[in-house]
Design an enzyme around this catalytic site. Structure first.
Site, PDB file in Angstrom:
ATOM      1  N   GLY A  70       0.808  -1.213   0.000  1.00 47.51           N
ATOM      2  CA  GLY A  70       0.000   0.000   0.000  1.00 47.51           C
ATOM      3  C   GLY A  70       0.842   1.264   0.000  1.00 47.51           C
ATOM      4  O   GLY A  70       0.500   2.251  -0.654  1.00 47.51           O
ATOM      5  N   THR A  71       1.946   1.244   0.732  1.00 47.09           N
ATOM      6  CA  THR A  71       2.793   2.443   0.812  1.00 47.09           C
ATOM      7  C   THR A  71       3.324   2.811  -0.570  1.00 47.09           C
ATOM      8  O   THR A  71       3.268   3.979  -0.984  1.00 47.09           O
ATOM      9  CB  THR A  71       3.962   2.197   1.796  1.00 47.09           C
ATOM     10  OG1 THR A  71       3.409   1.876   3.068  1.00 47.09           O
ATOM     11  CG2 THR A  71       4.871   3.408   1.906  1.00 47.09           C
ATOM     12  N   ASN A 152      -7.845   3.778   8.883  1.00 48.64           N
ATOM     13  CA  ASN A 152      -7.190   2.642   9.538  1.00 48.64           C
ATOM     14  C   ASN A 152      -7.303   2.677  11.057  1.00 48.64           C
ATOM     15  O   ASN A 152      -7.180   1.646  11.702  1.00 48.64           O
ATOM     16  CB  ASN A 152      -5.724   2.556   9.128  1.00 48.64           C
ATOM     17  CG  ASN A 152      -5.043   3.892   9.102  1.00 48.64           C
ATOM     18  OD1 ASN A 152      -5.469   4.809   8.396  1.00 48.64           O
ATOM     19  ND2 ASN A 152      -3.989   4.037   9.874  1.00 48.64           N
ATOM     20  N   GLN A 182      -7.724  -0.562   3.808  1.00 54.31           N
ATOM     21  CA  GLN A 182      -8.515  -1.133   4.903  1.00 54.31           C
ATOM     22  C   GLN A 182      -9.871  -1.645   4.427  1.00 54.31           C
ATOM     23  O   GLN A 182     -10.453  -2.522   5.059  1.00 54.31           O
ATOM     24  CB  GLN A 182      -8.727  -0.084   6.010  1.00 54.31           C
ATOM     25  CG  GLN A 182      -7.462   0.283   6.764  1.00 54.31           C
ATOM     26  CD  GLN A 182      -6.941  -0.844   7.658  1.00 54.31           C
ATOM     27  OE1 GLN A 182      -7.662  -1.773   8.020  1.00 54.31           O
ATOM     28  NE2 GLN A 182      -5.667  -0.771   8.011  1.00 54.31           N
ATOM     29  N   HIS A 204      -1.889  -7.740   2.910  1.00 50.49           N
ATOM     30  CA  HIS A 204      -1.713  -8.275   4.269  1.00 50.49           C
ATOM     31  C   HIS A 204      -2.790  -7.856   5.249  1.00 50.49           C
ATOM     32  O   HIS A 204      -2.729  -8.207   6.429  1.00 50.49           O
ATOM     33  CB  HIS A 204      -0.304  -7.959   4.796  1.00 50.49           C
ATOM     34  CG  HIS A 204      -0.059  -6.538   5.201  1.00 50.49           C
ATOM     35  ND1 HIS A 204      -0.046  -6.143   6.504  1.00 50.49           N
ATOM     36  CD2 HIS A 204       0.187  -5.423   4.474  1.00 50.49           C
ATOM     37  CE1 HIS A 204       0.223  -4.834   6.567  1.00 50.49           C
ATOM     38  NE2 HIS A 204       0.362  -4.378   5.346  1.00 50.49           N
ATOM     39  N   THR A 240      11.582  -7.535 -11.038  1.00 53.30           N
ATOM     40  CA  THR A 240      11.153  -8.929 -11.167  1.00 53.30           C
ATOM     41  C   THR A 240       9.898  -9.155 -10.323  1.00 53.30           C
ATOM     42  O   THR A 240       9.834  -8.745  -9.166  1.00 53.30           O
ATOM     43  CB  THR A 240      12.287  -9.878 -10.718  1.00 53.30           C
ATOM     44  OG1 THR A 240      13.412  -9.608 -11.541  1.00 53.30           O
ATOM     45  CG2 THR A 240      11.878 -11.334 -10.847  1.00 53.30           C
ATOM     46  N   CYS A 325       1.801   1.905  12.556  1.00 51.73           N
ATOM     47  CA  CYS A 325       2.996   2.654  12.174  1.00 51.73           C
ATOM     48  C   CYS A 325       3.357   3.712  13.199  1.00 51.73           C
ATOM     49  O   CYS A 325       4.503   4.071  13.351  1.00 51.73           O
ATOM     50  CB  CYS A 325       2.787   3.368  10.847  1.00 51.73           C
ATOM     51  SG  CYS A 325       1.967   2.365   9.671  1.00 51.73           S
TER      52      CYS A 325
HETATM   53  C1  LIG Z   1      -5.004   2.914   5.169  1.00 47.55           C
HETATM   54  C2  LIG Z   1      -3.645   2.342   4.914  1.00 47.55           C
HETATM   55  N1  LIG Z   1      -2.913   2.807   3.885  1.00 47.55           N
HETATM   56  C3  LIG Z   1      -1.697   2.330   3.601  1.00 47.55           C
HETATM   57  C4  LIG Z   1      -1.128   1.334   4.359  1.00 47.55           C
HETATM   58  C5  LIG Z   1       0.251   0.856   4.022  1.00 47.55           C
HETATM   59  O1  LIG Z   1       0.202  -0.399   3.387  1.00 47.55           O
HETATM   60  P1  LIG Z   1       1.485  -1.367   3.376  1.00 47.55           P
HETATM   61  O2  LIG Z   1       1.657  -1.850   4.782  1.00 47.55           O
HETATM   62  O3  LIG Z   1       1.071  -2.487   2.438  1.00 47.55           O
HETATM   63  O4  LIG Z   1       2.622  -0.599   2.861  1.00 47.55           O
HETATM   64  C6  LIG Z   1      -1.864   0.816   5.432  1.00 47.55           C
HETATM   65  C7  LIG Z   1      -1.324  -0.264   6.287  1.00 47.55           C
HETATM   66  O5  LIG Z   1      -0.570  -0.098   7.192  1.00 47.55           O
HETATM   67  C8  LIG Z   1      -3.143   1.330   5.729  1.00 47.55           C
HETATM   68  O6  LIG Z   1      -3.861   0.910   6.765  1.00 47.55           O
END
Ligand SMILES: Cc1ncc(COP(=O)(O)O)c(C=O)c1O
Length: 387
Positions: A70-71, A152, A182, A204, A240, A325
């Site tokens: 997601g990041t 989140n 989420q 995940h 890859t 985080c």
């Molecule tokens: C709303 C939201 N965006 C982005 C992320 C980041 O995703 P990732 O952990 O796959 O980088 C998260 C998860 O921590 C999330 O809850």
């Protein structure tokens, strides 16, 4: 009893996901770009996963671009659109809101430092964006709006349909991105109905492996790549391909179902009802109805969230304060601040996020432990009024 209630941070890998992934670590280890049998088998796996995800979102396979999570997908959506704009000699204006995940907020702040303008919209006491505020914030030079689907920390689900309509009525050229990490598989999500151009999803949070996600890029959307190289993923994202991870992501998506969502919602409602009724002064953070099926977030005045978390841990219960985080910083959560909670109430909050494997019996156990521990912590608190 052990009760894992931190599914918003991450979920376990479902056993069927693990089985689906395993061959791609061992006998089917090929590179999906290779032409031989091993390569073709790997490509088939990636194609299947792409199809499973595209089917869930009712989009074309080519619109699913795999990322490392997601990041990366959020960074790419925001910077990729901004760099595309910059390439035509312009800066311009982005609109987002104050309770976004840090990866969205920090990508926007970084762009501000490079000369882009960003508006961070306020939210109401439940964490909702007001589409009217968005309407007033749109400028002639606005080129991107990024508003998350579900929060989140407090689980608030944003009115994406109204937001999409406001954007495209004001200017159809403005791109609309949502971070759906989420909400993916938990809330209906449709590119066309919501006027979305870009959607971030990851694996995940839905019983798939960590380190895999995707950016859904509506056909025709112009987006500069962040990773240059061999032109993988239709030229959008080189590197890859993470075959086993992607295979697991696809399998996880295929396992998600309305029944599992209903199960989580039943547990959520039971937990909320009992906590609010049985723990004096308990407050629910987030929207009472427009909230994720698996999210609960409470403030217990007179209680330090971190202390409560450790006590729950000693009883085998995993919860969290703030987002995973930010839980190792002492600052009050930016989301709690944005919904107007005072710092002491923000620090008195815990999130318990539910999963497919949780049971009603576990919820009752959690309520009993919470009642006891909140009472004990309050008896040691100088600020809590004596009952
Ligand atoms: C709303 C939201 N965006 C982005 C992320 C980041 O995703 P990732 O952990 O796959 O980088 C998260 C998860 O921590 C999330 O809850």
């Amino acid at each position: 009893m052990e009760v894992y209630l931190d599914h918003a941070a991450t979920t376990p890998i479902h056993p069927e996901v693990l089985v689906a992934m395993q061959p791609y670590f061992t006998e089917q280890f090929g590179n999906a770009s290779s032409l031989h049998k091993w390569g073709r088998e790997a490509r088939k796996a990636v194609d299947l996963a792409r199809e499973q995800i595209a089917d869930k979102l009712n989009i074309m396979c080519r619109e699913v671009i795999f990322t490392s999570g997601g990041t990366e997908a959020n960074n790419w959506a925001i910077k990729g659109v901004a760099f595309t704009r910059e390439a035509s000699g312009l800066k311009g204006h982005i609109i987002t809101q104050k309770t976004e995940h840090d990866c969205v907020l920090n990508a926007c702040k970084w762009l501000e430092s490079r000369g882009f303008a960003v508006t961070y919209l306020d939210v109401d006491e439940f964490g909702m964006v007001n589409p009217e505020d968005l309407k007033s914030a749109i400028r002639p030079e606005t080129f991107l709006v990024t508003i998350m689907h579900a929060n989140n920390e407090i689980g608030t689900v944003q009115p994406l349909k109204e937001i999409g309509q406001v954007i495209k009525t004001a200017n159809p050229a403005i791109l609309f991105h949502t971070d759906a990490c989420q909400s993916f598989t938990k809330e209906p999500l449709n590119l066309k109905d919501l006027n979305l151009d870009l959607i971030t999803i990851n694996s995940h949070k839905i019983y798939g492996p960590k380190g895999v996600g995707a950016l859904v890029v509506k056909q025709g959307t112009k987006l500069v790549p962040l990773l240059h190289g061999g032109g993988h993923e239709f030229g959008h994202r080189s590197g890859t391909i993470n075959v086993h991870g992607i295979m697991g992501f696809g399998k996880a998506v295929s396992l998600a179902s309305p029944e599992k969502n209903r199960h989580m919602q039943t547990l959520r409602d039971h937990l909320i009802k009992r906590v609010l009724a049985e723990i004096p002064g308990a407050l629910l953070n987030g929207h009472p109805t427009q909230r994720l099926v698996n999210n609960t977030n409470f403030s217990f005045p007179g209680v330090e969230g971190e202390a409560l978390l450790l006590r729950l841990d000693a009883h085998g219960i995993a919860a969290s304060t703030g987002s995973a985080c930010s839980s190792n910083t002492l600052e009050a959560s930016h989301t709690m601040m944005a919904i107007g909670r005072k710092p002491e109430l923000a620090h008195a909050s815990i999130r318990m996020s539910l999963g497919w494997e949780n049971t009603l019996e576990q919820m009752d156990y959690v309520v009993e432990v919470l009642k006891d521990e909140v009472k004990q912590l309050r008896s040691m608190s100088a600020t809590w009024r004596r009952e």
